[in-house]
Design a protein around this motif. Structure first.
Motif, PDB file in Angstrom:
ATOM      1  N   PHE B 160       0.859  -1.182   0.000  1.00 58.45           N
ATOM      2  CA  PHE B 160       0.000   0.000   0.000  1.00 58.45           C
ATOM      3  C   PHE B 160       0.893   1.228   0.000  1.00 58.45           C
ATOM      4  O   PHE B 160       1.418   1.630   1.049  1.00 58.45           O
ATOM      5  N   ASN B 161       1.124   1.790  -1.189  1.00 65.33           N
ATOM      6  CA  ASN B 161       1.912   3.016  -1.279  1.00 65.33           C
ATOM      7  C   ASN B 161       1.080   4.199  -0.819  1.00 65.33           C
ATOM      8  O   ASN B 161      -0.147   4.188  -0.904  1.00 65.33           O
ATOM      9  N   ARG B 162       1.745   5.242  -0.357  1.00 65.89           N
ATOM     10  CA  ARG B 162       1.116   6.510   0.053  1.00 65.89           C
ATOM     11  C   ARG B 162       0.095   6.323   1.167  1.00 65.89           C
ATOM     12  O   ARG B 162      -0.982   6.922   1.141  1.00 65.89           O
ATOM     13  N   VAL B 163       0.431   5.451   2.114  1.00 65.64           N
ATOM     14  CA  VAL B 163      -0.400   5.336   3.310  1.00 65.64           C
ATOM     15  C   VAL B 163       0.494   5.611   4.525  1.00 65.64           C
ATOM     16  O   VAL B 163       1.499   4.936   4.734  1.00 65.64           O
ATOM     17  N   VAL B 164       0.123   6.630   5.282  1.00 62.21           N
ATOM     18  CA  VAL B 164       0.917   7.088   6.421  1.00 62.21           C
ATOM     19  C   VAL B 164       0.422   6.416   7.701  1.00 62.21           C
ATOM     20  O   VAL B 164      -0.781   6.422   7.967  1.00 62.21           O
ATOM     21  N   ALA B 165       1.341   5.876   8.491  1.00 63.47           N
ATOM     22  CA  ALA B 165       0.954   5.281   9.783  1.00 63.47           C
ATOM     23  C   ALA B 165       0.773   6.389  10.820  1.00 63.47           C
ATOM     24  O   ALA B 165       1.554   7.344  10.858  1.00 63.47           O
ATOM     25  N   THR B 166      -0.241   6.254  11.645  1.00 62.59           N
ATOM     26  CA  THR B 166      -0.462   7.261  12.689  1.00 62.59           C
ATOM     27  C   THR B 166      -0.435   6.673  14.096  1.00 62.59           C
ATOM     28  O   THR B 166      -0.071   7.363  15.043  1.00 62.59           O
ATOM     29  N   ASN B 167      -0.838   5.423  14.240  1.00 62.22           N
ATOM     30  CA  ASN B 167      -0.781   4.787  15.559  1.00 62.22           C
ATOM     31  C   ASN B 167      -0.851   3.273  15.419  1.00 62.22           C
ATOM     32  O   ASN B 167      -1.293   2.751  14.393  1.00 62.22           O
ATOM     33  N   LEU B 168      -0.425   2.595  16.471  1.00 58.48           N
ATOM     34  CA  LEU B 168      -0.567   1.145  16.510  1.00 58.48           C
ATOM     35  C   LEU B 168      -2.016   0.803  16.810  1.00 58.48           C
ATOM     36  O   LEU B 168      -2.736   1.578  17.444  1.00 58.48           O
ATOM     37  N   LEU B 169      -2.411  -0.367  16.348  1.00 59.46           N
ATOM     38  CA  LEU B 169      -3.719  -0.915  16.716  1.00 59.46           C
ATOM     39  C   LEU B 169      -3.448  -1.911  17.841  1.00 59.46           C
ATOM     40  O   LEU B 169      -2.604  -2.795  17.705  1.00 59.46           O
ATOM     41  N   MET B 170      -4.121  -1.723  18.963  1.00 58.51           N
ATOM     42  CA  MET B 170      -3.816  -2.533  20.142  1.00 58.51           C
ATOM     43  C   MET B 170      -4.975  -3.450  20.512  1.00 58.51           C
ATOM     44  O   MET B 170      -6.146  -3.149  20.269  1.00 58.51           O
ATOM     45  N   ASP B 171      -4.591  -4.581  21.139  1.00 63.11           N
ATOM     46  CA  ASP B 171      -5.576  -5.436  21.783  1.00 63.11           C
ATOM     47  C   ASP B 171      -5.059  -5.610  23.205  1.00 63.11           C
ATOM     48  O   ASP B 171      -4.203  -6.463  23.452  1.00 63.11           O
ATOM     49  N   GLY B 172      -5.519  -4.782  24.109  1.00 66.66           N
ATOM     50  CA  GLY B 172      -4.916  -4.737  25.442  1.00 66.66           C
ATOM     51  C   GLY B 172      -3.487  -4.257  25.313  1.00 66.66           C
ATOM     52  O   GLY B 172      -3.233  -3.217  24.712  1.00 66.66           O
ATOM     53  N   ASP B 173      -2.542  -5.086  25.806  1.00 65.46           N
ATOM     54  CA  ASP B 173      -1.134  -4.709  25.727  1.00 65.46           C
ATOM     55  C   ASP B 173      -0.475  -5.193  24.436  1.00 65.46           C
ATOM     56  O   ASP B 173       0.689  -4.910  24.195  1.00 65.46           O
ATOM     57  N   ARG B 174      -1.209  -5.939  23.645  1.00 68.54           N
ATOM     58  CA  ARG B 174      -0.616  -6.549  22.441  1.00 68.54           C
ATOM     59  C   ARG B 174      -0.881  -5.687  21.205  1.00 68.54           C
ATOM     60  O   ARG B 174      -1.968  -5.116  21.050  1.00 68.54           O
ATOM     61  N   CYS B 175       0.116  -5.626  20.326  1.00 72.73           N
ATOM     62  CA  CYS B 175      -0.066  -4.884  19.072  1.00 72.73           C
ATOM     63  C   CYS B 175      -0.685  -5.828  18.040  1.00 72.73           C
ATOM     64  O   CYS B 175      -0.190  -6.930  17.815  1.00 72.73           O
ATOM     65  N   VAL B 176      -1.766  -5.378  17.413  1.00 73.36           N
ATOM     66  CA  VAL B 176      -2.424  -6.194  16.383  1.00 73.36           C
ATOM     67  C   VAL B 176      -2.583  -5.385  15.094  1.00 73.36           C
ATOM     68  O   VAL B 176      -3.605  -5.457  14.421  1.00 73.36           O
ATOM     69  N   GLY B 177      -1.555  -4.595  14.765  1.00 71.70           N
ATOM     70  CA  GLY B 177      -1.598  -3.867  13.510  1.00 71.70           C
ATOM     71  C   GLY B 177      -1.357  -2.390  13.696  1.00 71.70           C
ATOM     72  O   GLY B 177      -0.778  -1.960  14.696  1.00 71.70           O
ATOM     73  N   ALA B 178      -1.796  -1.630  12.718  1.00 77.10           N
ATOM     74  CA  ALA B 178      -1.596  -0.180  12.771  1.00 77.10           C
ATOM     75  C   ALA B 178      -2.691   0.511  11.976  1.00 77.10           C
ATOM     76  O   ALA B 178      -3.402  -0.114  11.182  1.00 77.10           O
ATOM     77  N   MET B 179      -2.811   1.813  12.236  1.00 79.06           N
ATOM     78  CA  MET B 179      -3.813   2.617  11.529  1.00 79.06           C
ATOM     79  C   MET B 179      -3.115   3.795  10.859  1.00 79.06           C
ATOM     80  O   MET B 179      -1.994   4.144  11.219  1.00 79.06           O
ATOM     81  N   GLY B 180      -3.810   4.389   9.911  1.00 78.37           N
ATOM     82  CA  GLY B 180      -3.216   5.525   9.210  1.00 78.37           C
ATOM     83  C   GLY B 180      -4.157   6.038   8.140  1.00 78.37           C
ATOM     84  O   GLY B 180      -5.333   5.689   8.122  1.00 78.37           O
ATOM     85  N   PHE B 181      -3.610   6.855   7.250  1.00 76.57           N
ATOM     86  CA  PHE B 181      -4.489   7.408   6.201  1.00 76.57           C
ATOM     87  C   PHE B 181      -3.748   7.482   4.876  1.00 76.57           C
ATOM     88  O   PHE B 181      -2.519   7.532   4.816  1.00 76.57           O
ATOM     89  N   GLY B 182      -4.517   7.489   3.805  1.00 76.49           N
ATOM     90  CA  GLY B 182      -3.965   7.536   2.457  1.00 76.49           C
ATOM     91  C   GLY B 182      -3.760   8.981   2.025  1.00 76.49           C
ATOM     92  O   GLY B 182      -4.698   9.767   2.061  1.00 76.49           O
ATOM     93  N   VAL B 183      -2.540   9.317   1.603  1.00 78.67           N
ATOM     94  CA  VAL B 183      -2.294  10.702   1.183  1.00 78.67           C
ATOM     95  C   VAL B 183      -2.754  10.962  -0.253  1.00 78.67           C
ATOM     96  O   VAL B 183      -2.730  12.096  -0.713  1.00 78.67           O
ATOM     97  N   ARG B 184      -3.160   9.916  -0.934  1.00 75.06           N
ATOM     98  CA  ARG B 184      -3.711  10.119  -2.276  1.00 75.06           C
ATOM     99  C   ARG B 184      -5.242  10.004  -2.268  1.00 75.06           C
ATOM    100  O   ARG B 184      -5.930  10.808  -2.859  1.00 75.06           O
TER     101      ARG B 184
END
Lengths: 108, 585
Positions: B160-184
């Motif tokens: 996924f080009n041109r997608v900026v990460a803004t924060n981790l996606l959490m499940d309690g203390d565990r990381c289960v991905g990330a969130m962000g937005f598309g600059v295009r």
């Protein structure tokens, strides 16, 4: 220090959904103006990596050193070949130098 | 493309992508992580979230002229010797020798992979990779980044080009991905993954660059200015433990246009001189190794010459023949082509006049120094499910291109093992909605909002850090009161991010970039305050504590409490695995 755009040569990469300079710029800085010519939206933010210059199929882009840093006018023009790159460098005194070498594949 | 400013969050589409392995940042480490994960298990879904375009993104966008570490075993070099050298380069450490050794053991085969993929590596008469220093080998690396990117795509990573990460996606203390937005496309993206590797690159632009003032060339920096520390910031906000943030990377660079100096000095033997024509390192720094002294000395020495009235400082290129000068510029074209243009714009014949050098702005880059996430041997951070690679992984300096590629592979191995033992929990939609609101807030405020634009805030922060937290204009010096002033104003700026507005998606990205930089700056200043000594002059110069304190022969660590925002600072002991004098290579 944004790339200087030759508006005669730039055709906005008509066949592409996005111009190649817009696709490649690591800083999201190159884009097309309303007249479909390339421009740099934040001139101060260019890193001079020359990725857009190398990508431009029309040779319409040129990196320039701002006058505050260097004298008028020097040029550095890359030409991308198959597994080679050729650079032409012209200094402010008009001295021309060429650099050509392999940029892909195994060297002996 | 034409952009429409959304009036409400409902107008913004949310994309949810479920995957096995998410890689945040498709640079060197990210591409190698994708390669390794798909090679180990081709059925894994591997997804790369990339802020730019992976063909030319990040620190190696312009190319590279050398791989700074390769172990020539035929010359008697070993992984242990490389680690010993790395330790000496940071003044004896502390470094994570456990991480460094495991990295060194995989280094050569990783560099050889690059050659197999199409990177031209220069050979000597015997067919070995040609050395240009003790460990550095020359490459014709103009295409380095496209080569790595093509491999990541070829093995089947979803990019996924041109997608900026803004924060981790959490499940309690565990990381289960990330969130962000598309600059295009302006969409909100949620990557829901069993494991996540953060490989965004380091942080540039926390400090003001020395060239900024007089040219409008705001990004005349050594490190990629589009690497803004997001990889650290998301971890800091996610309560990950960070290590050695105070070990800043500052390099001696060509003056007025940030070009490489090692290429000139190490590879071509042009030594540092001052205005009086003295060989600075040999005359004044013989006791710490002269011209072979650790990197921070080679930064601090020329800057001290300026301070003491013996500037300007140079690398003496007048020893070069015109043929050598052309070879040198060919190397430079592979890494920093516009520096060759800069020389031409000065009409500068480097065989007749030396090249002037000066310090760069400070960077936080764990591929160069020790700053970054504290990781275990699997490269997992203290947040379960989150792995770090490349510049974001801490404790193991001097990785550069080769070592960061190795870290990509090692983190992928750790992540693949982790994925096998885990399942994906349900998506926390409340968390997703909350982040979406935070991400698009500057956009929703709109261009007419009476607030602060991201550029103003960035410049305010950069000047603050420059003057009060040891930037170039203060010759990297700092003291407790100045650091307190920096911290107080960082807190003000962080609070004022609520006034940021964005006029388009590009400036929405800038708004998040400055917020991320502030979060890194805050932690950095806490680390600088805690190290009440001067261990690495130049990188970390405390004018109020000018000596080394033996009690600080340890790692400085931090964790931010996500509820209170309080930053807890503590020590971890240094463990020496390779015997011998730590300051000797």
């Amino acid at each position: 220090m944004p790339p200087k755009v030759d508006r005669e040569k730039c055709d906005g990469c008509k066949a592409e959904k996005e111009s190649l300079c817009e696709q490649i710029c690591p800083g999201d800085l190159m884009t097309l103006a309303e007249d479909k010519k390339a421009y740099c939206r934040m001139p101060r933010d260019c890193w001079d990596c020359m990725s857009c210059i190398k990508a431009c199929p029309k040779g319409a882009l040129e990196t320039r050193i701002p006058y505050q840093l260097g004298y008028h006018v020097a040029k550095l023009i890359p030409m991308m070949g198959t597994n080679t790159i050729t650079w032409t460098c012209i200094d402010i005194n008009g001295k021309v130098e060429r650099f050509q070498y392999i940029n892909r594949g195994m060297l002996d | 493309m034409a952009e429409k400013i959304p009036k409400s969050l409902n107008e913004i589409q949310t994309e949810v992508i479920a995957t096995d392995l998410l890689i945040i940042g498709g640079g060197n480490a990210g591409c190698f992580a994708a390669y390794e994960a798909k090679t180990k298990n081709p059925s894994l879904r591997v997804t790369i979230m990339e802020k730019a375009h992976i063909s030319r993104s990040g620190a190696t966008a312009a190319g590279m002229d050398a791989i700074n570490t390769f172990i020539r075993t035929d010359k008697g070099e070993t992984p242990e010797k490389l680690v010993k050298w790395s330790r000496a380069q940071v003044g004896g450490g502390p470094i994570r020798e456990d991480l460094a050794l495991s990295n060194a053991e995989l280094l050569n085969e990783t560099v050889e992979l690059l050659e197999e993929w199409g990177l031209p590596i220069v050979k000597d008469e015997d067919g070995h990779y040609k050395l240009r220093g003790r460990w550095d080998i020359s490459i014709q690396g103009e295409q380095l980044k496209p080569i790595m990117a093509e491999k990541a795509m070829e093995v089947g990573a979803q990019v996924f080009n041109r997608v900026v990460a803004t924060n981790l996606l959490m499940d309690g203390d565990r990381c289960v991905g990330a969130m962000g937005f598309g600059v295009r496309d302006g969409k909100f993206y949620v990557f829901h993954s069993k494991a996540t590797i953060v490989s965004t690159g380091g942080a540039c632009g926390i400090y003001k660059s020395p060239v900024t003032d007089y040219s409008g060339a705001h990004h005349q920096t050594w490190m990629c200015p589009f690497n803004v520390g997001t990889g650290y910031a998301i971890g800091i906000r996610g309560a990950a433990e960070m290590t050695s943030m105070e070990q800043r990377w500052i390099a001696i660079r060509t003056k007025d246009f940030c070009g490489p100096v090692d290429t000139i000095s190490v590879a071509f033997g042009c030594m540092i001189t001052n205005a009086k024509g003295e060989r600075v390192m040999e005359v004044r720094y013989k006791d710490v190794g002269g011209d072979k002294a650790a990197r921070f000395y080679r930064l601090n020495a020329p800057m001290t010459e300026w301070l003491e009235g013996r500037g300007p400082t140079y690398v003496d290129t007048t020893i070069l023949s015109s043929e050598e000068a052309k070879d040198l510029r060919e190397d430079l074209l592979n890494e920093r082509p516009s520096f060759v243009l800069f020389l031409a714009s000065r009409g500068h014949d480097i065989t007749k006049e030396p090249v002037e050098i000066y310090g760069s702005d400070p960077y936080i880059v764990g591929g160069h120094t020790g700053s970054g996430y504290w990781v275990d041997m699997k490269r997992m951070t203290t947040v379960p499910g989150l792995f770090a690679a490349g510049e974001t992984a801490g404790g193991n300096p001097n990785k550069f291109v080769g070592g960061c590629a190795v870290e990509g592979r090692l983190s992928a191995r750790g992540a693949v093992d982790y994925i096998e033992k885990t399942t994906l929990p349900p998506l926390d939609t409340k968390q997703v909605e909350k982040e979406k609101e935070r991400v698009f807030a500057p956009f929703i405020r709109g261009p007419e909002f009476d607030g602060v634009n991201p550029m103003e805030m960035e410049e305010r922060m950069q000047r603050l850090m420059d003057e009060y937290a040891g930037g170039i204009h203060q010759f990297y010096r700092m003291n407790e009161e100045r650091l307190d002033h920096a911290l107080k104003n960082i807190k003000m700026l962080q609070d004022q991010t609520k006034y940021l507005y964005a006029k388009d998606i590009h400036s929405l990205m800038s708004a998040h970039e400055v917020s991320d930089r502030l979060d890194v700056a805050e932690v950095l200043v806490h680390h600088l305050k805690y190290r009440k000594e001067t261990r690495w002059p130049g990188w970390q110069t405390r004018m109020d504590y000018p000596e080394v304190d033996p009690d600080m022969d340890c790692f400085v660590e931090s964790v931010r409490d996500p509820k209170t925002g309080e930053i807890k600072i503590f020590k971890r002991p240094f463990k020496q695995l390779i015997p011998g004098d730590r300051t000797k290579a």
